[in-house]
Structure formats: structure tokens, C-alpha cells
Write a protein that holds these residues in place. Sequence first.
Motif, PDB file in Angstrom:
ATOM      1  N   ILE A 183       0.799  -1.162  -0.046  1.00 35.98           N
ATOM      2  CA  ILE A 183       0.018   0.075   0.035  1.00 35.98           C
ATOM      3  C   ILE A 183       0.969   1.010   0.015  1.00 35.98           C
ATOM      4  N   LEU A 208       1.092   4.587  -2.790  1.00 33.34           N
ATOM      5  CA  LEU A 208       0.903   6.013  -2.203  1.00 33.34           C
ATOM      6  C   LEU A 208       1.948   7.113  -2.341  1.00 33.34           C
ATOM      7  N   ALA A 264       1.277  10.363  -4.824  1.00 32.69           N
ATOM      8  CA  ALA A 264       1.674  11.749  -4.031  1.00 32.69           C
ATOM      9  C   ALA A 264       2.803  12.338  -4.729  1.00 32.69           C
ATOM     10  N   ARG A 285      -4.464  15.466  -3.762  1.00 31.72           N
ATOM     11  CA  ARG A 285      -4.207  14.249  -3.660  1.00 31.72           C
ATOM     12  C   ARG A 285      -2.904  13.759  -2.542  1.00 31.72           C
ATOM     13  N   ILE A 335      -2.704  12.523   0.927  1.00 30.47           N
ATOM     14  CA  ILE A 335      -1.578  11.257   1.491  1.00 30.47           C
ATOM     15  C   ILE A 335      -0.732  11.754   2.643  1.00 30.47           C
ATOM     16  N   SER A 337      -0.467  10.122   6.244  1.00 29.50           N
ATOM     17  CA  SER A 337       0.920   9.420   6.680  1.00 29.50           C
ATOM     18  C   SER A 337       1.014  10.196   8.224  1.00 29.50           C
ATOM     19  N   ALA A 368       5.599   5.424   3.135  1.00 30.70           N
ATOM     20  CA  ALA A 368       5.000   6.360   2.080  1.00 30.70           C
ATOM     21  C   ALA A 368       5.424   7.722   1.779  1.00 30.70           C
ATOM     22  N   ARG A 380       7.556   9.111  -1.268  1.00 34.98           N
ATOM     23  CA  ARG A 380       7.099  10.251  -1.988  1.00 34.98           C
ATOM     24  C   ARG A 380       8.501  11.298  -2.203  1.00 34.98           C
TER      25      ARG A 380
END
Length: 276
Positions: free
Chosen positions: A73, A77, A81, A89, A93, A97, A159, A163
Motif C-alpha cells: 500500500i 501511495l 503523491a 491528492r 496522502i 501519513s 509512503a 514520495r
Amino acid sequence: DPNLTPADAARLKALYGLDKPIWDRYLNWLSAALSGDLGFSRVFSRPVPEVMMPHLRRTVILMGASFVLATAIAIPLGVLAASRPYSFRDYTINLLSFAGKSVPPFWLALMLILLFAVQLRWFPPGGFETAGENSVWDRIRHMVLPVLTLTLLNIASVARLMRAEMMGVLRQDFIRTARAKGLSQRGVLFGHALRNALIPVVTIIALEFGALFSGALITETVFSYPGMGKLIYDAIIGNDFNLALFGLLFATLITLIANLGADLTYAGLDPRISYK
């Protein structure tokens, strides 16, 4: 024992080896541990490995399911992002987080119990299986809330790092070249950028896998899940030193193996890295 005499105390110290120097006692323990003799559990009155194995299997299932779900997941994600930075979005996210990283494990576990076990009654509030019902589906239902707790806690850091690394890679020249050649956004993200961004993320994933064990201690205790975490807690409360020591040594071993796995994965992600 008020009737314990100095001679009795001396005999007990000699029986347990407490009359020897500390280095001698450590070497005796180490040689016994390396040969598989980890002592007896004072709480369960059985050898430590015999007590540990059933709990270890349950924790491996719990940690494995949480680790796979969190990784599956968190990486998409982070990519989503980074594909549209500073968009709605991306902010959503990031907010989720931050929330996942800030929430204490015990509080999240209690909230999930309150919602899904008490209010909605979808899942059991704790335990490993229903008494008298020995079925796989029943055990899966008991595992849903502990797995969900550990998964939500470990998605956040992976995540966010995914990013940040993707945004750094997407600014590099080879990405501009790929786009100039007419490659689609999906091809740029997953064909070129993702592999380069994964290298530092693998380190965090390995560390998170080791941290899952300590998180499992709290989660298993809250959900009364009979795994390693709950067993270590019971051993510490019951002054079962042999059992608690082996549990903590196992947690250290898991962390070392996870870091070794991360080092070996680097070579597959980056051709410039070689261990020859």
C-alpha cells in the motif's frame, strides 16, 4: 523463607552457578545457548524453545501479513503523491501519513476494537480463535484487527519517504529525456523513476520490519493475541528471565536479518552496486 540459613543460600547459589564470576557465568550461558539449551521457563515450567515455537509461528504470520500489506500500500501511495506534488491528492496522502505516524499503537488498537468489535461487531475484540471452533476463517477474523493496526502504523513512514525520493528522481535529467522521447507518465513513473527511488526506501522497509516486532508486543498485548509480543510481556511481568531474554534476542536477530536482506536487495535495484 524466614528459615533459610546461610548454608542453604550458599547451596542455592552453587546450584544456579551464582557463586562464579560474571564472565564465567556468561560463557556458560553462551555455550549452552549455542547448543540449543536456553533454560526453563519458570512461568510455564517447560523448556524455553518448547514454549516459544507456537507463539513464534503466530507472530510470523501476523508480522508477515502486516509487512506485505504495508509495503504493497505504501509504495503506490508514495508514487501517487509524487506524481502530482502539492495537489489535493498529495496533501491528503501526507495528512494521512502524518496521522499514522503520530498515533500511538495502543490507542489505534483500542479505537479499532471500539469501532469494529464493539459498535459494528464485525470482528472479535481479541484472542486467536473461538473456543470449540477450529477453522481457518475463524482465525483470520481474529487476525484482522491486529494486522490492520500494524499495517496502518507502518504505512506512514514508507509512503512519505517514497514520495520524497520519487520527487527527487523525477527532477533528474534522464527522466526529462524519457519524457522528451514520448514515454507515457505511467512508463516514466514505474519504468524509470520507481527503481531508482526504491534504493533508500528499501533501508526504511528493512528497519520497519524489525520495528514490527516491538510494535507487535504492544498490539498483541492489547488484542490478547498469543504471539511472541504477548509472550515476552507475560515473561517480563512474571520475572521469567530465560524466556524474556530469548524473546529479545530473537527480536535483535530479526532486525539483523532484515538489514542483511536490504543490503542484498541493493545489488538487484542498482547495477552499480556489486558485492563481488
